[in-house]
Design a protein around this motif. Structure first.
Motif, PDB file in Angstrom:
ATOM      1  N   THR A 135      -4.848   3.998 -10.601  1.00 20.46           N
ATOM      2  CA  THR A 135      -5.475   4.702 -11.165  1.00 20.46           C
ATOM      3  C   THR A 135      -4.955   5.642 -12.393  1.00 20.46           C
ATOM      4  O   THR A 135      -5.312   6.670 -13.034  1.00 20.46           O
ATOM      5  CB  THR A 135      -6.040   6.094 -10.223  1.00 20.46           C
TER       6      THR A 135
ATOM      7  N   TYR B  32     -13.542   1.100  -5.104  1.00 18.74           N
ATOM      8  CA  TYR B  32     -12.501   1.961  -5.839  1.00 18.74           C
ATOM      9  C   TYR B  32     -12.935   3.273  -6.665  1.00 18.74           C
ATOM     10  O   TYR B  32     -12.113   3.787  -7.383  1.00 18.74           O
ATOM     11  CB  TYR B  32     -11.729   0.811  -6.561  1.00 18.74           C
TER      12      TYR B  32
ATOM     13  N   TYR C  33       0.882  -1.131  -0.011  1.00 17.64           N
ATOM     14  CA  TYR C  33      -0.083   0.229   0.104  1.00 17.64           C
ATOM     15  C   TYR C  33       0.856   1.401  -0.007  1.00 17.64           C
ATOM     16  O   TYR C  33       1.926   1.461   0.623  1.00 17.64           O
ATOM     17  CB  TYR C  33      -0.861  -0.001   1.188  1.00 17.64           C
ATOM     18  N   SER C  34       0.643   2.145  -0.835  1.00 19.26           N
ATOM     19  CA  SER C  34       1.068   3.450  -1.052  1.00 19.26           C
ATOM     20  C   SER C  34       1.280   4.264   0.277  1.00 19.26           C
ATOM     21  O   SER C  34       0.324   4.256   1.124  1.00 19.26           O
ATOM     22  CB  SER C  34       0.849   4.054  -2.048  1.00 19.26           C
TER      23      SER C  34
ATOM     24  N   THR D 220      -6.772  10.177  -3.056  1.00 19.25           N
ATOM     25  CA  THR D 220      -6.715  10.233  -4.437  1.00 19.25           C
ATOM     26  C   THR D 220      -7.881  11.177  -4.932  1.00 19.25           C
ATOM     27  O   THR D 220      -7.604  11.856  -6.005  1.00 19.25           O
ATOM     28  CB  THR D 220      -6.573   8.940  -5.189  1.00 19.25           C
TER      29      THR D 220
ATOM     30  N   GLU E 199      -8.497   5.878  -0.774  1.00 15.49           N
ATOM     31  CA  GLU E 199      -9.184   6.303  -1.940  1.00 15.49           C
ATOM     32  C   GLU E 199      -9.595   7.886  -1.782  1.00 15.49           C
ATOM     33  O   GLU E 199      -9.658   8.477  -2.630  1.00 15.49           O
ATOM     34  CB  GLU E 199     -10.623   5.827  -2.284  1.00 15.49           C
TER      35      GLU E 199
ATOM     36  N   ASN F 153      -0.728   7.994  -5.388  1.00 13.15           N
ATOM     37  CA  ASN F 153      -1.139   7.355  -3.992  1.00 13.15           C
ATOM     38  C   ASN F 153      -1.649   5.937  -4.410  1.00 13.15           C
ATOM     39  O   ASN F 153      -1.984   5.242  -3.575  1.00 13.15           O
ATOM     40  CB  ASN F 153      -1.929   8.145  -3.198  1.00 13.15           C
ATOM     41  N   THR F 154      -2.474   5.960  -5.604  1.00  8.26           N
ATOM     42  CA  THR F 154      -3.099   4.634  -5.871  1.00  8.26           C
ATOM     43  C   THR F 154      -2.727   4.428  -7.293  1.00  8.26           C
ATOM     44  O   THR F 154      -3.395   4.987  -8.420  1.00  8.26           O
ATOM     45  CB  THR F 154      -4.810   5.162  -5.805  1.00  8.26           C
TER      46      THR F 154
END
Length: 456
Positions: free
Chosen positions: A182, A322, A70-71, A149, A146, A178-179
Motif C-alpha cells: 500500500t 485488497y 506476511y507482516s 491497515t 487488510e 503492515n501491508t
C-alpha cells in the motif's frame, strides 16, 4: 369537520426531541450490531489469516521470530488479546476477534474526533453504513491483515483533519507498514496533503513507512531488502492468458477493468457508493471534503497497484480483498447523499439503488461469505480458482451465489444477525425511499392536473 376542529393546532414532535430520539435509536443499533458480530457470527480461520495467527502463536509461545512473507506489524497489536485469552483459557476466541475489536476502536475514534466537525446525524449514518453495509462486515470475521491497515489509515486521516497532524501521519505509516504494497497509495495520499498545505516536509511520512517496512524485514529476514516474496510467488496456470506469471505482471488495463467491473470482484458491486457524485453536497463541510479527497487518493493508489498484481482478485477470498479501504469513501458518500438529498427523483433513485446493494454486501459478507463458491470454482480440489467463471460470471459471484444454490445452512446466530441486519437496512433505506416516493407522488399529481386541464 367543525370549524373548531379545523382550527385545532396539529401536534408535531419538536425537532430537538426527534433528533435525540434518532440519536438514541442509531446508537443502540450500533451497539447491538457489534454485540451480534461478537457473539453470533462464526470466525474464519483459514488462508493468510491462519498463517498470521500461527506466526503470532509461535512468537508468543516459543519466542520464535517468523521469517514468513506476511507482516507481523498488525498481529503484534493483537498480543494483548492473546494474553487475555491465555489467562481465561480461550486464546483462539479472543485473538480471532481481533479485526472486530479493531473495527470497534476505529469507529469510536472516528466518532469522538469528528463529532464537532461534521453533523452528528451524518456521522452516525456513516458509522452504521461501515458496520452493516460495507465490506468491513466480512473482513471482521477473520484474522487477515487488510482490516488493520484500513482502520489505521482511516483513524490516521481523521486525526489529520482533526488537527493531530503528526500522530495522524504516524498512525497511517504504521498501517501501511503492515501491508507494504500500500506504499503507492500512501504516496498518493501524501501528495494530496502536500498539495493542500503546500509543505514538502510531509514527504517524510513516506520515508517513515519505508523505514518501518525495512526495519521489520531486517529483524525477521536478516536484510532490509528481503520481502519474503523472492521465491516462486505466482499462481497456477489456467485458461486466463496472463495466469502463471509472478509479481506485478498483470496488464494494468485489464486489472483496472476487472477490479471495477467484474461481478465477483468489482468495486461497482461491492462498493457502489464510490462511483456516485458527492462533491457539491460537501461544499460547506470543509472537514468532510478534505477527508473524502484523502480517502479517494488512497483508493486510487490501491487500485492502480493491485491491478498489476498477479493475484489482483485475492483468489478465493470474498470480494475485492485488497481494496477494503474503498468501503470507507463509499460509505461516506452514501451517508452524505442520504443526509443531504438533492431535489431530484433521479438522484434519490440512484442513492436508493446503491444503498440497497451496499446493505446486501454487508449482510452477505457477514452471514453467507464465500464458503460455497470455492466448491464450484475448485471442483477437483486442485486449487484452480483463477478460472474466469468465478471472477466474471454473476451466478458465481459471492454476492449472488446464495440465490442460485439456495445458500448454506445457517446457524441460529446467523439467522438472528441476518434478521437484525435486515431491520437496520430498512431503517437506513427509509429516508431515501420516502423522499423518492414523495417525488413520485408530486409527478403523479402534476400529471393528473395536466390531464384534467385538457378540454377533451
Amino acid at each position: 369537520m367543525s370549524i373548531r376542529a379545523a382550527e385545532r393546532p396539529t401536534k408535531r414532535v419538536p425537532r430537538e426531541v426527534a433528533n435525540r430520539l434518532a440519536a438514541t435509536v442509531e446508537t443502540v443499533l450500533i451497539i447491538i450490531g457489534f454485540a451480534g458480530m461478537l457473539f453470533l457470527l462464526p470466525r474464519l480461520d483459514w488462508g493468510d489469516g491462519s498463517i498470521r495467527y500461527h506466526q503470532l502463536r509461535a512468537l508468543l509461545d516459543q519466542g520464535t521470530v517468523p521469517e514468513g512473507k506476511y507482516s507481523m506489524v498488525g498481529p503484534l497489536f493483537s498480543a494483548p488479546l492473546w494474553l487475555i485469552g491465555e489467562i481465561g483459557g480461550a486464546p483462539d476466541w479472543w485473538t480471532l476477534r481481533y479485526n472486530l475489536f479493531l473495527l470497534v476502536s476505529g469507529v469510536v475514534f472516528v466518532w469522538f474526533a469528528l463529532r464537532d466537525l461534521l453533523p452528528r446525524p451524518l456521522l452516525r449514518r456513516f458509522i452504521l453504513l461501515l458496520i452493516f453495509a460495507s465490506m468491513f462486515a466480512h473482513h471482521q470475521l477473520g484474522y487477515n491483515g487488510e482490516m488493520f491497515t484500513a482502520i489505521l489509515v482511516l483513524s490516521g486521516s481523521v486525526a489529520l483533519v482533526a488537527g493531530r497532524t503528526w500522530p495522524g501521519w504516524l498512525t497511517v505509516a504504521i498501517g501501511v507498514a503492515n501491508t507494504p504494497a500500500t506504499l503507492p497509495a500512501l504516496i498518493m495520499m501524501v501528495a494530496k496533503w502536500v498539495w493542500d498545505v503546500r509543505r514538502l516536509r510531509w514527504v517524510l511520512v513516506v520515508l517513515t513507512a519505508v523505514g518501518l517496512v525495512m526495519a521489520e524485514a531486517w529483524l525477521r529476514r536478516g536484510s532490509p531488502l528481503a520481502t519474503g516474496y523472492e521465491g516462486d510467488d505466482r499462481g497456477n496456470r489456467t485458461i486466463m492468458p496472463y495466469s502463471g506469471l509472478p509479481g506485478f505482471s498483470y496488464p494494468i488495463f485489464f486489472g483496472v477493468l476487472s477490479l471495477i467491473l467484474s461481478f465477483g470482484k468489482g468495486l461497482l458491486f461491492f462498493a457502489p457508493g464510490l462511483f456516485l457524485p458527492v462533491r457539491q453536497r460537501l461544499r460547506d463541510l470543509a472537514a468532510g471534503r478534505q477527508l473524502y479527497d484523502l480517502w479517494l487518493a488512497f483508493v486510487i493508489g490501491l487500485l492502480l497497484l493491485y491491478a498489476m498484481y498477479w493475484s489482483w482478485s485475492g483468489s478465493s477470498f470474498w470480494g475485492p480483498r485488497y481494496l477494503l479501504f474503498a468501503a470507507v469513501p463509499a460509505a461516506f458518500v452514501l451517508a452524505v447523499r442520504s443526509h443531504r438529498p438533492a431535489d431530484s427523483a433521479g438522484a434519490d433513485l440512484v442513492t436508493v439503488l446503491a444503498l440497497g446493494l451496499s446493505i446486501w454486501v454487508g449482510l452477505n459478507g457477514a452471514v453467507f461469505g464465500d464458503v460455497d463458491v470455492p466448491k464450484v470454482c475448485w471442483p477437483d480440489g486442485a486449487g484452480q480458482y483463477e478460472a474466469p467463471i468465478c471472477f466474471y460470471t454473476p451466478e458465481f459471484s459471492a454476492l449472488w451465489y446464495p440465490f442460485v444454490a439456495g445458500g448454506k445452512p445457517l446457524s441460529t446466530g446467523q439467522w438472528i444477525y441476518l434478521t437484525y441486519g435486515l431491520a437496520v437496512g430498512v431503517y437506513l433505506l427509509a429516508g431515501p425511499l420516502l423522499r423518492l416516493v414523495g417525488h413520485l407522488r408530486t409527478w403523479a399529481g402534476f400529471a393528473t392536473a395536466r390531464i384534467r386541464a385538457v378540454h377533451w
